[in-house]
Design a protein around this motif. Structure first.
Motif, PDB file in Angstrom:
ATOM      1  N   TRP A   6       0.794  -1.229   0.000  1.00  0.00           N
ATOM      2  CA  TRP A   6       0.000   0.000   0.000  1.00  0.00           C
ATOM      3  C   TRP A   6       0.823   1.275   0.000  1.00  0.00           C
ATOM      4  N   TYR A   7       1.975   1.314   0.680  1.00  0.00           N
ATOM      5  CA  TYR A   7       2.701   2.588   0.683  1.00  0.00           C
ATOM      6  C   TYR A   7       3.387   2.846  -0.660  1.00  0.00           C
ATOM      7  N   ARG A   8       4.047   1.838  -1.208  1.00  0.00           N
ATOM      8  CA  ARG A   8       4.732   2.050  -2.484  1.00  0.00           C
ATOM      9  C   ARG A   8       3.752   2.372  -3.618  1.00  0.00           C
ATOM     10  N   PRO A   9       2.600   1.678  -3.731  1.00  0.00           N
ATOM     11  CA  PRO A   9       1.625   2.095  -4.751  1.00  0.00           C
ATOM     12  C   PRO A   9       1.127   3.525  -4.568  1.00  0.00           C
ATOM     13  N   LEU A  10       0.937   3.960  -3.308  1.00  0.00           N
ATOM     14  CA  LEU A  10       0.526   5.346  -3.086  1.00  0.00           C
ATOM     15  C   LEU A  10       1.627   6.311  -3.510  1.00  0.00           C
ATOM     16  N   TYR A  11       2.868   5.969  -3.229  1.00  0.00           N
ATOM     17  CA  TYR A  11       3.979   6.836  -3.619  1.00  0.00           C
ATOM     18  C   TYR A  11       4.052   6.968  -5.144  1.00  0.00           C
ATOM     19  N   ARG A  12       3.904   5.863  -5.850  1.00  0.00           N
ATOM     20  CA  ARG A  12       3.931   5.911  -7.310  1.00  0.00           C
ATOM     21  C   ARG A  12       2.722   6.645  -7.863  1.00  0.00           C
ATOM     22  N   ALA A  13       1.580   6.464  -7.223  1.00  0.00           N
ATOM     23  CA  ALA A  13       0.385   7.158  -7.696  1.00  0.00           C
ATOM     24  C   ALA A  13       0.537   8.667  -7.535  1.00  0.00           C
ATOM     25  N   MET A  14       1.094   9.109  -6.418  1.00  0.00           N
ATOM     26  CA  MET A  14       1.326  10.532  -6.219  1.00  0.00           C
ATOM     27  C   MET A  14       2.368  11.076  -7.190  1.00  0.00           C
ATOM     28  N   ARG A  15       3.348  10.260  -7.540  1.00  0.00           N
ATOM     29  CA  ARG A  15       4.416  10.756  -8.416  1.00  0.00           C
ATOM     30  C   ARG A  15       3.998  10.771  -9.871  1.00  0.00           C
ATOM     31  N   THR A  16       3.283   9.755 -10.324  1.00  0.00           N
ATOM     32  CA  THR A  16       2.941   9.642 -11.741  1.00  0.00           C
ATOM     33  C   THR A  16       1.476   9.959 -12.031  1.00  0.00           C
ATOM     34  N   ASP A  17       0.655  10.153 -10.971  1.00  0.00           N
ATOM     35  CA  ASP A  17      -0.780  10.403 -11.135  1.00  0.00           C
ATOM     36  C   ASP A  17      -1.428   9.276 -11.944  1.00  0.00           C
ATOM     37  N   SER A  18      -1.110   8.020 -11.537  1.00  0.00           N
ATOM     38  CA  SER A  18      -1.615   6.840 -12.241  1.00  0.00           C
ATOM     39  C   SER A  18      -2.884   6.351 -11.553  1.00  0.00           C
ATOM     40  N   ALA A  19      -3.927   6.160 -12.340  1.00  0.00           N
ATOM     41  CA  ALA A  19      -5.197   5.676 -11.794  1.00  0.00           C
ATOM     42  C   ALA A  19      -5.065   4.230 -11.310  1.00  0.00           C
ATOM     43  N   PHE A  20      -4.267   3.438 -12.016  1.00  0.00           N
ATOM     44  CA  PHE A  20      -4.070   2.045 -11.608  1.00  0.00           C
ATOM     45  C   PHE A  20      -3.383   1.968 -10.242  1.00  0.00           C
ATOM     46  N   SER A  21      -2.385   2.798 -10.025  1.00  0.00           N
ATOM     47  CA  SER A  21      -1.697   2.808  -8.737  1.00  0.00           C
ATOM     48  C   SER A  21      -2.622   3.252  -7.622  1.00  0.00           C
ATOM     49  N   PHE A  22      -3.474   4.257  -7.898  1.00  0.00           N
ATOM     50  CA  PHE A  22      -4.441   4.685  -6.883  1.00  0.00           C
ATOM     51  C   PHE A  22      -5.436   3.573  -6.563  1.00  0.00           C
ATOM     52  N   GLY A  23      -5.898   2.878  -7.591  1.00  0.00           N
ATOM     53  CA  GLY A  23      -6.837   1.781  -7.362  1.00  0.00           C
ATOM     54  C   GLY A  23      -6.211   0.641  -6.568  1.00  0.00           C
ATOM     55  N   TRP A  24      -4.981   0.303  -6.879  1.00  0.00           N
ATOM     56  CA  TRP A  24      -4.295  -0.756  -6.134  1.00  0.00           C
ATOM     57  C   TRP A  24      -4.085  -0.352  -4.675  1.00  0.00           C
ATOM     58  N   PHE A  25      -3.767   0.933  -4.436  1.00  0.00           N
ATOM     59  CA  PHE A  25      -3.579   1.400  -3.066  1.00  0.00           C
ATOM     60  C   PHE A  25      -4.870   1.281  -2.261  1.00  0.00           C
ATOM     61  N   PHE A  26      -5.990   1.754  -2.826  1.00  0.00           N
ATOM     62  CA  PHE A  26      -7.256   1.703  -2.084  1.00  0.00           C
ATOM     63  C   PHE A  26      -7.689   0.265  -1.826  1.00  0.00           C
ATOM     64  N   LEU A  27      -7.458  -0.620  -2.803  1.00  0.00           N
ATOM     65  CA  LEU A  27      -7.836  -2.010  -2.610  1.00  0.00           C
ATOM     66  C   LEU A  27      -7.032  -2.666  -1.484  1.00  0.00           C
ATOM     67  N   CYS A  28      -5.725  -2.497  -1.504  1.00  0.00           N
ATOM     68  CA  CYS A  28      -4.884  -3.094  -0.460  1.00  0.00           C
ATOM     69  C   CYS A  28      -5.124  -2.456   0.902  1.00  0.00           C
ATOM     70  N   TYR A  29      -5.399  -1.158   0.910  1.00  0.00           N
ATOM     71  CA  TYR A  29      -5.632  -0.492   2.203  1.00  0.00           C
ATOM     72  C   TYR A  29      -6.950  -0.951   2.831  1.00  0.00           C
ATOM     73  N   MET A  30      -7.945  -1.172   1.998  1.00  0.00           N
ATOM     74  CA  MET A  30      -9.201  -1.672   2.548  1.00  0.00           C
ATOM     75  C   MET A  30      -9.056  -3.097   3.056  1.00  0.00           C
ATOM     76  N   VAL A  31      -8.296  -3.919   2.339  1.00  0.00           N
ATOM     77  CA  VAL A  31      -8.072  -5.291   2.814  1.00  0.00           C
ATOM     78  C   VAL A  31      -7.310  -5.287   4.127  1.00  0.00           C
ATOM     79  N   ARG A  32      -6.345  -4.391   4.252  1.00  0.00           N
ATOM     80  CA  ARG A  32      -5.574  -4.319   5.484  1.00  0.00           C
ATOM     81  C   ARG A  32      -6.428  -3.843   6.651  1.00  0.00           C
ATOM     82  N   SER A  33      -7.341  -2.916   6.350  1.00  0.00           N
ATOM     83  CA  SER A  33      -8.199  -2.394   7.406  1.00  0.00           C
ATOM     84  C   SER A  33      -9.217  -3.445   7.856  1.00  0.00           C
TER      85      SER A  33
END
Length: 208
Positions: free
Chosen positions: A181-208
């Protein structure tokens, strides 16, 4: 008729090899027989004392072995230089293609990951990224503290199962939390990638 004795006959007279007796013997008719004596020749040396010069033998196998090692070393150096040139050529090709190079720079005392919020994250998203980074560091500290506390309890007579669970959770929780979750968020913030944002939210919800 006179016959010469056969010198190779065991029963023949040894007069052929004697100084006295036989034909033309010396006066006095000495009956003793003196045979020829062979003495081993001693090596004649040119050094002092007649002991001979000490010969220095240089084995050819050692010379061939040293030459082989030198050739292997030179070949290894040439191969290493070729690999370095190949790596540099690939890095230059990636830079020219616009692919960002990620050098390990964190933590400073033992770099294991690439992390540079100030230079890679846009200014409007740096605050959120710093909060996410602080959250990830909090998870790491909690896992480390949990491992230490369970270890102390186990030493004082606690359950060993809790110790093994804390060890597994600490060894897997730190790298997985970074990769999932942290590395996908970092890449999403750096590249503004929708796929990275989606992967971050999915993993963060599973972790929660």
């Amino acid at each position: 008729m006179y016959r010469d004795p056969n010198p190779f006959d065991e029963g023949a007279d040894d007069s052929a090899f004697s100084n006295g007796g036989g034909r033309g013997g010396a006066a006095g008719g000495g009956g003793g027989k003196s045979q020829f004596q062979f003495r081993p020749t001693e090596p004649v040396g040119f050094g002092a004392g007649g002991n001979g010069d000490a010969a220095v033998d240089i084995p050819l196998d050692n010379m061939n072995g040293s030459n082989g090692k030198q050739s292997e070393l030179s070949q290894w150096q040439a191969d290493l230089k070729r690999r370095e040139a190949d790596i540099k050529r690939r890095e230059e090709a990636l830079k020219s293609a616009g692919v960002p190079m990620e050098d390990k720079n964190w933590p400073p005392f033992f770099p294991i990951i690439h992390h540079d919020i100030a230079n890679e994250i846009p200014a409007n998203a740096q605050r959120l990224q710093y909060l996410a980074f602080a959250s990830w560091l909090g998870i790491v500290l909690c896992l480390v503290w949990n491992f230490i506390a369970v270890t102390v309890c186990w030493i004082r007579g606690g359950d060993s199962k809790l110790f093994f669970l804390a060890t597994i959770y600490g060894m897997l929780g730190v790298p997985l939390s970074y990769l999932m979750w942290y590395r996908p968020l970092y890449r999403a913030m750096r590249t503004d990638s929708a796929f990275s944002f989606g992967w971050f939210f999915l993993c963060y919800m599973v972790r929660s």
